[in-house]
Motif scaffolding. Structure first.
Motif, PDB file in Angstrom:
ATOM      1  N   ASP A 163      64.326 132.244  -6.171  1.00 15.64           N
ATOM      2  CA  ASP A 163      63.085 131.780  -6.789  1.00 15.64           C
ATOM      3  C   ASP A 163      62.000 131.577  -5.742  1.00 15.64           C
ATOM      4  O   ASP A 163      60.846 131.922  -5.968  1.00 15.64           O
ATOM      5  N   GLN A 164      62.366 130.995  -4.626  1.00 17.10           N
ATOM      6  CA  GLN A 164      61.403 130.757  -3.550  1.00 17.10           C
ATOM      7  C   GLN A 164      60.844 132.086  -3.039  1.00 17.10           C
ATOM      8  O   GLN A 164      59.645 132.207  -2.797  1.00 17.10           O
ATOM      9  N   LYS A 165      61.712 133.071  -2.888  1.00 16.40           N
ATOM     10  CA  LYS A 165      61.276 134.396  -2.438  1.00 16.40           C
ATOM     11  C   LYS A 165      60.336 135.042  -3.461  1.00 16.40           C
ATOM     12  O   LYS A 165      59.327 135.651  -3.101  1.00 16.40           O
ATOM     13  N   LEU A 166      60.657 134.888  -4.731  1.00 14.93           N
ATOM     14  CA  LEU A 166      59.835 135.460  -5.795  1.00 14.93           C
ATOM     15  C   LEU A 166      58.453 134.820  -5.817  1.00 14.93           C
ATOM     16  O   LEU A 166      57.443 135.518  -5.953  1.00 14.93           O
ATOM     17  N   VAL A 167      58.380 133.523  -5.660  1.00 15.32           N
ATOM     18  CA  VAL A 167      57.092 132.837  -5.662  1.00 15.32           C
ATOM     19  C   VAL A 167      56.275 133.247  -4.451  1.00 15.32           C
ATOM     20  O   VAL A 167      55.059 133.477  -4.565  1.00 15.32           O
ATOM     21  N   ARG A 168      56.909 133.393  -3.297  1.00 16.85           N
ATOM     22  CA  ARG A 168      56.180 133.847  -2.098  1.00 16.85           C
ATOM     23  C   ARG A 168      55.627 135.252  -2.287  1.00 16.85           C
ATOM     24  O   ARG A 168      54.501 135.533  -1.880  1.00 16.85           O
ATOM     25  N   SER A 169      56.418 136.138  -2.888  1.00 22.94           N
ATOM     26  CA  SER A 169      55.937 137.515  -3.088  1.00 22.94           C
ATOM     27  C   SER A 169      54.800 137.556  -4.114  1.00 22.94           C
ATOM     28  O   SER A 169      53.892 138.360  -3.990  1.00 22.94           O
ATOM     29  N   MET A 170      54.863 136.680  -5.114  1.00 25.46           N
ATOM     30  CA  MET A 170      53.780 136.615  -6.101  1.00 25.46           C
ATOM     31  C   MET A 170      52.509 136.059  -5.477  1.00 25.46           C
ATOM     32  O   MET A 170      51.403 136.484  -5.826  1.00 25.46           O
ATOM     33  N   ASP A 171      52.641 135.114  -4.565  1.00 20.64           N
ATOM     34  CA  ASP A 171      51.478 134.563  -3.881  1.00 20.64           C
ATOM     35  C   ASP A 171      50.825 135.592  -2.977  1.00 20.64           C
ATOM     36  O   ASP A 171      49.605 135.598  -2.799  1.00 20.64           O
ATOM     37  N   ARG A 172      51.619 136.477  -2.398  1.00 14.57           N
ATOM     38  CA  ARG A 172      51.063 137.531  -1.553  1.00 14.57           C
ATOM     39  C   ARG A 172      50.247 138.515  -2.361  1.00 14.57           C
ATOM     40  O   ARG A 172      49.280 139.072  -1.865  1.00 14.57           O
ATOM     41  N   LEU A 173      50.633 138.762  -3.609  1.00 14.84           N
ATOM     42  CA  LEU A 173      49.923 139.735  -4.433  1.00 14.84           C
ATOM     43  C   LEU A 173      48.598 139.207  -4.948  1.00 14.84           C
ATOM     44  O   LEU A 173      47.740 139.986  -5.336  1.00 14.84           O
ATOM     45  N   ARG A 174      48.408 137.916  -4.969  1.00 16.49           N
ATOM     46  CA  ARG A 174      47.166 137.342  -5.492  1.00 16.49           C
ATOM     47  C   ARG A 174      46.024 137.500  -4.557  1.00 16.49           C
ATOM     48  O   ARG A 174      45.869 137.712  -3.524  1.00 16.49           O
TER      49      ARG A 174
END
Length: 136
Positions: free
Chosen positions: A125-136
């Motif tokens: 989950d932490q990895k997924l949230v970090r990757s989503m933050d990078r896309l923003r």
């Protein structure tokens, strides 16, 4: 909260922890049916305290799902406590002569596995949230 797989793992770990207070880890005498011949988490005060802390910590960790860093550190702490709990079981088992491991001792051994799976889920989950933050 419940749709996250680590919630299920943490709830299973908490349930198994509280079940170790009721079910025996080790049978002391030749008759495993007698309650006085059973060794469980409530037999020794140190085991009782650690088991209560472990179960409470596992349940508490479920509800801090918005703080994933804290959740992962508390789950690692719970994993360390559960391994220490197992070591204490075997240390206290030396005090008794005869007997054998109960079938329900599997509960104590499965708790670290559930906590390990929860750590993996939180990390994903932490990895997924970090990757989503990078896309923003």
């Amino acid at each position: 909260m419940i749709q996250r797989i680590q919630t299920v793992w943490l709830l299973l770990a908490a349930a198994c922890t509280f079940l170790t207070m009721k079910f025996p880890f080790y049978y002391i005498g030749p008759n495993p049916d007698l309650a006085s011949d059973q060794f469980n988490a409530t037999t020794k005060i140190v085991l009782l305290i650690l088991t209560a802390i472990l179960g409470t910590l596992s349940l508490f960790t479920v509800f801090i799902f918005k703080q994933r860093k804290l959740q992962i550190w508390l789950t690692i702490l719970a994993l360390i406590i559960s391994v220490g709990n197992i070591l204490l079981y075997f240390n206290y088992k030396k005090d008794y002569a005869g007997g054998g491991l109960a079938l329900t001792s599997v509960l104590a051994f499965i708790i670290p596995v559930f906590l390990f799976f929860a750590i993996q889920g939180i990390y994903r989950d932490q990895k997924l949230v970090r990757s989503m933050d990078r896309l923003r």
